[in-house]
Design an enzyme around this catalytic site. Structure first.
Site, PDB file in Angstrom:
ATOM      1  N   GLU A  23       0.822  -1.227   0.000  1.00 53.04           N
ATOM      2  CA  GLU A  23       0.000   0.000   0.000  1.00 53.04           C
ATOM      3  C   GLU A  23       0.851   1.269   0.000  1.00 53.04           C
ATOM      4  O   GLU A  23       2.064   1.213   0.249  1.00 53.04           O
ATOM      5  CB  GLU A  23      -0.921  -0.001   1.220  1.00 53.04           C
ATOM      6  CG  GLU A  23      -0.164  -0.010   2.552  1.00 53.04           C
ATOM      7  CD  GLU A  23      -0.961   0.593   3.701  1.00 53.04           C
ATOM      8  OE1 GLU A  23      -1.436   1.742   3.569  1.00 53.04           O
ATOM      9  OE2 GLU A  23      -1.078  -0.079   4.736  1.00 53.04           O
ATOM     10  N   ASP A 136     -16.907   4.783  14.308  1.00 54.56           N
ATOM     11  CA  ASP A 136     -15.658   4.867  13.546  1.00 54.56           C
ATOM     12  C   ASP A 136     -15.042   3.477  13.419  1.00 54.56           C
ATOM     13  O   ASP A 136     -14.302   3.012  14.283  1.00 54.56           O
ATOM     14  CB  ASP A 136     -14.668   5.841  14.203  1.00 54.56           C
ATOM     15  CG  ASP A 136     -13.452   6.095  13.321  1.00 54.56           C
ATOM     16  OD1 ASP A 136     -13.336   5.436  12.264  1.00 54.56           O
ATOM     17  OD2 ASP A 136     -12.625   6.941  13.684  1.00 54.56           O
ATOM     18  N   SER A 138     -13.037   1.176  10.594  1.00 56.55           N
ATOM     19  CA  SER A 138     -12.316   1.305   9.317  1.00 56.55           C
ATOM     20  C   SER A 138     -12.976   0.510   8.201  1.00 56.55           C
ATOM     21  O   SER A 138     -13.441  -0.620   8.404  1.00 56.55           O
ATOM     22  CB  SER A 138     -10.879   0.832   9.491  1.00 56.55           C
ATOM     23  OG  SER A 138     -10.204   0.879   8.258  1.00 56.55           O
ATOM     24  N   LYS A 157      -3.726  -2.122  14.879  1.00 57.83           N
ATOM     25  CA  LYS A 157      -2.976  -1.277  15.807  1.00 57.83           C
ATOM     26  C   LYS A 157      -3.670  -1.202  17.154  1.00 57.83           C
ATOM     27  O   LYS A 157      -4.895  -1.157  17.214  1.00 57.83           O
ATOM     28  CB  LYS A 157      -2.837   0.130  15.231  1.00 57.83           C
ATOM     29  CG  LYS A 157      -1.826   0.200  14.113  1.00 57.83           C
ATOM     30  CD  LYS A 157      -1.899   1.504  13.390  1.00 57.83           C
ATOM     31  CE  LYS A 157      -3.150   1.631  12.591  1.00 57.83           C
ATOM     32  NZ  LYS A 157      -3.138   1.314  11.216  1.00 57.83           N
TER      33      LYS A 157
HETATM   34  N1  PSU Z   1      -0.772   0.590   9.339  1.00 62.65           N
HETATM   35  C1  PSU Z   1       0.390   1.266   9.475  1.00 62.65           C
HETATM   36  N2  PSU Z   1       0.452   2.519   9.035  1.00 62.65           N
HETATM   37  C2  PSU Z   1      -0.591   3.087   8.349  1.00 62.65           C
HETATM   38  C3  PSU Z   1      -1.804   2.359   8.191  1.00 62.65           C
HETATM   39  C4  PSU Z   1      -1.838   1.111   8.707  1.00 62.65           C
HETATM   40  O1  PSU Z   1       1.347   0.752  10.014  1.00 62.65           O
HETATM   41  O2  PSU Z   1      -0.458   4.213   7.889  1.00 62.65           O
HETATM   42  C5  PSU Z   1      -2.941   2.928   7.370  1.00 62.65           C
HETATM   43  C6  PSU Z   1      -3.458   1.838   6.432  1.00 62.65           C
HETATM   44  O3  PSU Z   1      -3.431   2.352   5.131  1.00 62.65           O
HETATM   45  C7  PSU Z   1      -4.861   1.597   6.897  1.00 62.65           C
HETATM   46  C8  PSU Z   1      -5.247   2.933   7.405  1.00 62.65           C
HETATM   47  O4  PSU Z   1      -5.697   1.126   5.887  1.00 62.65           O
HETATM   48  O5  PSU Z   1      -4.074   3.350   8.116  1.00 62.65           O
HETATM   49  C9  PSU Z   1      -6.474   2.885   8.277  1.00 62.65           C
HETATM   50  O6  PSU Z   1      -7.022   4.153   8.342  1.00 62.65           O
HETATM   51  P1  PSU Z   1      -8.499   4.352   8.933  1.00 62.65           P
HETATM   52  O7  PSU Z   1      -8.395   3.955  10.356  1.00 62.65           O
HETATM   53  O8  PSU Z   1      -8.774   5.835   8.742  1.00 62.65           O
HETATM   54  O9  PSU Z   1      -9.405   3.502   8.109  1.00 62.65           O
HETATM   55 MN    MN Z   2     -12.033   5.783  10.478  1.00 58.40          MN
END
Ligand code: PSU
Ligand code: MN
Length: 303
Positions: A23, A136, A138, A157
């Protein structure tokens, strides 16, 4: 179609070789420059040294590039204003010919369209703490439920609610495998109290489970979790304190939606004096090695 494959990637796919997608949100919004670019290039090297082909995915002028060049990766690391692009952002970024860094959800979508089964990242998004009030959650989880791509990561995470995240994955029919672990790794920390669905001991075992999922039309993703090594794992109580502090500051500043994850990641780097960044890099590299090995076993058994 707004998707373009590099010659190397398209040749590898035609020949049935192992290809691993990567990604770009992690490059543009997940790490500071220049470590973001260094890490992205090292991850590609790790995959290629195992004998698989790396395909970093990002959107340039409205076209999703599958297999970015080194120069393009460098540009994603430096350029300001690249949109963090999840599934819902894709049509806008395509139509308006913008640059977009793809999240796990958007990368899975593009990988599937390109015919790539494997995707390596650091950590996936999930249900945020207090998701029961804020909703919220993802889009990564929705994508895992729907899109036929296997994602190799170090777990969700720990800024998230891991229990809630596991419940949602179960609802969506996503098997969660753990590499030599019975418990879900929590990204910065290599364990958590949550049991995963199957502890696999070698890459072939994971490849066989993925093959069984595909052969039986069990639509959707497989989540393969790989705990970070002990040396880089940050103690749970230490990281949780820091995460709470980062979340507190985020709430005070009124940061919401797609800005939350990038803010928390950079705040945690600051509060750990850079330790979390080293852990982040170590875990992605380890995921790249494992992901490439699984992709190679998969290519062998699917011949
Ligand atoms: N894991 C990491 N660093 C990141 C992300 C995940 O170590 O930057 C990113 C990924 O692209 C994941 C996104 O899809 O964070 C999730 O964002 P959100 O919680 O806004 O969906
Ligand atoms: Mn989000």
């Amino acid at each position: 179609m707004n998707i373009k494959l590099s010659k190397k990637v398209s040749d590898a796919l035609k020949e049935g070789k192992a290809v691993v997608a990567l990604e770009s949100t992690i490059i543009s919004h997940g790490m500071p420059y220049p470590k973001n670019v260094e890490c992205a290039l090292k991850v590609e090297e790790a995959i290629e040294s195992e004998g698989a082909v790396a395909a970093t995915i990002g959107i340039i002028d409205g076209v999703a590039i599958v297999g970015m060049t080194k120069e393009e990766i460098e540009e994603f690391g430096i350029r300001k204003g690249i949109v963090k692009c999840s599934r819902r952002d894709l049509p806008i970024v395509f139509a308006k010919k913008m640059w977009g860094a793809t999240t796990v959800a958007a990368t899975m979508y593009v990988a599937k369209e390109a015919g790539i089964e494997f995707f390596v990242t650091g950590g996936i998004g999930g249900a945020h703490k207090k998701a029961n009030e804020t909703f919220d959650i993802s889009a990564d989880l929705e994508e895992l439920g729907n899109t036929d791509v296997s994602v190799i990561c170090a777990g969700p995470k720990a800024i998230l609610d891991l229990g809630l995240t596991m419940e949602i994955l179960e609802t969506k029919g996503v098997p969660v495998l753990g590499y030599n672990t019975d418990y879900l790794p929590a990204f910065f920390t290599n364990t958590s109290p949550y049991k995963i669905d199957y502890n696999f001991k070698d890459p072939l075992e994971a490849a066989e489970i993925i093959k069984a999922k595909r052969e039986n039309n069990l639509k959707g993703g497989v989540l393969i979790t790989n705990p970070v090594d002990d040396e880089h794992s940050i103690e749970e109580s230490k990281i949780n304190k820091i995460i709470d502090e980062a979340i507190h500051e985020m709430e005070e500043k009124g940061i919401k939606g797609k800005e939350e994850t990038p803010f928390l990641l950079s705040k945690i780097v600051e509060l750990t004096g850079g330790e979390s960044l080293e852990t982040n890099i170590a875990l992605i590299l380890s995921n790249a090695n494992l992901g490439a090995k699984i992709a190679i076993e998969y290519a062998k058994i699917c011949k």
